[in-house]
Design a protein around this motif. Structure first.
Motif, mmCIF file in Angstrom:
data_model
loop_
_atom_site.group_PDB
_atom_site.id
_atom_site.type_symbol
_atom_site.label_atom_id
_atom_site.label_comp_id
_atom_site.label_asym_id
_atom_site.label_seq_id
_atom_site.Cartn_x
_atom_site.Cartn_y
_atom_site.Cartn_z
ATOM 1 N N LEU A 296 0.891 -1.386 0.033
ATOM 2 C CA LEU A 296 0.106 -0.103 0.040
ATOM 3 C C LEU A 296 0.766 1.248 -0.012
ATOM 4 C CD1 LEU A 296 -3.002 -0.769 2.359
ATOM 5 C CD2 LEU A 296 -3.062 -0.181 -0.080
ATOM 6 N N LEU B 24 -5.700 5.991 -1.102
ATOM 7 C CA LEU B 24 -4.537 5.101 -0.628
ATOM 8 C C LEU B 24 -3.572 5.617 0.454
ATOM 9 C CD1 LEU B 24 -2.860 3.813 -4.004
ATOM 10 C CD2 LEU B 24 -3.976 2.394 -2.441
ATOM 11 N N ALA C 93 -3.110 3.504 3.761
ATOM 12 C CA ALA C 93 -1.474 3.126 4.046
ATOM 13 C C ALA C 93 -1.111 3.917 5.197
ATOM 14 C CB ALA C 93 -0.651 3.787 2.878
#
Length: 278
Positions: free
Chosen positions: A83, A131, A135
């Protein structure tokens, strides 16, 4: 006092249905840093690609040293590194498109700021926004859980302590540094999407255990705290992970607001109009 009232208003404003989405009017914030005064910055572009190359290198090293017949991919830590890699690579692509005005990206965004109705948020920017939050929050959870509950208690040898330190500690450090650099905001309701990942992973651990899956040393679990022979402990772990998300999400939101406030304050001090305030 004014800052406190503004912060409280911003929190109340977060709990609106549209905040579940990924539309944002200040599109340049996905391409630039919070601390960037000029339209373009070669230093930021270089920074973006150094970060991307770093995580590519970490993932490559993990593949070479720890593939173990594909067992590398059963660990949440490595999901987190993937990620981080995708996040930084997306950020680097966006910064490159902005810096060189590829496909007229910079022109479209800057012209859109003068329009009453801003242009739609590009899909890559939305993907990057999702993302980055996913992450970062996962990296913080991985670091917290590993160093409190797993370090030295895994019942298996640590073959590559340097790589383990990078994937269980520096992952959070580097993502937090990047979080302080980027300009786009945190939306509290996006935490709902962040929490989908541990749900998916826990479903995966159930399926993997039921199918007779083993770790690289033949243990019938991926992590000792996720051993489905003792489901009570596993469910407690699951609840603890969700509690960490509940704790970290508002903290990241507050840091995001403070980052923006500090940036505006510094820009105001650098302004020629600030001379009369000295």
């Amino acid at each position: 006092m004014q800052m406190k009232q503004s912060f409280c208003r911003s929190i109340l404003n977060e709990f609106k249905l549209r905040k579940f989405g990924f539309k944002h009017k200040n599109l340049d914030q996905f391409y630039r840093t919070q601390w960037q005064n000029k339209e373009r910055s070669a230093y930021f572009l270089l920074y973006r690609w150094i970060w991307a190359c770093f995580f590519i290198s970490v993932f490559t090293a993990s593949l070479v040293l720890q593939l173990s017949g594909g067992k590398l991919f059963i660990f949440l830590t490595n999901w987190g590194i993937i990620l981080c890699l995708l996040t930084q690579l997306s950020g680097a692509v966006l910064a490159t498109r902005w810096h060189f005005n590829l496909s007229g990206t910079r022109s479209v965004v800057m012209e859109g700021r003068t329009l009453k109705e801003p242009p739609p948020t590009p899909l890559l920017a939305q993907f990057y926004w999702l993302l980055h939050g996913t992450a970062l929050s996962l990296a913080l959870v991985i670091t917290t859980v590993y160093w409190i509950f797993l370090h030295g208690k895994m019942n298996k040898p640590m073959r590559y302590p340097g790589l383990s330190f990078v994937t269980h500690c520096l992952n959070s450090v580097f993502m937090l540094v990047d979080f302080w650099v980027v300009a786009f905001p945190v939306r509290l309701l996006h935490a709902v999407y962040w929490m989908l990942l541990p749900i998916i992973y826990y479903v995966f651990t159930v399926v993997y255990y039921t199918a007779g899956g083993l770790d690289e040393y033949g243990n019938p679990y991926i992590y000792p705290i996720l051993d489905w022979k003792t489901p009570e402990r596993t469910i407690t772990t699951f609840a603890g992970v969700f509690l960490l998300y509940v704790i970290y999400s508002p903290i990241l939101f507050a840091i995001s607001k403070f980052r923006r406030y500090l940036s505006r304050t510094l820009n105001a001090m650098d302004s020629p109009h600030a001379m009369g305030l000295i």
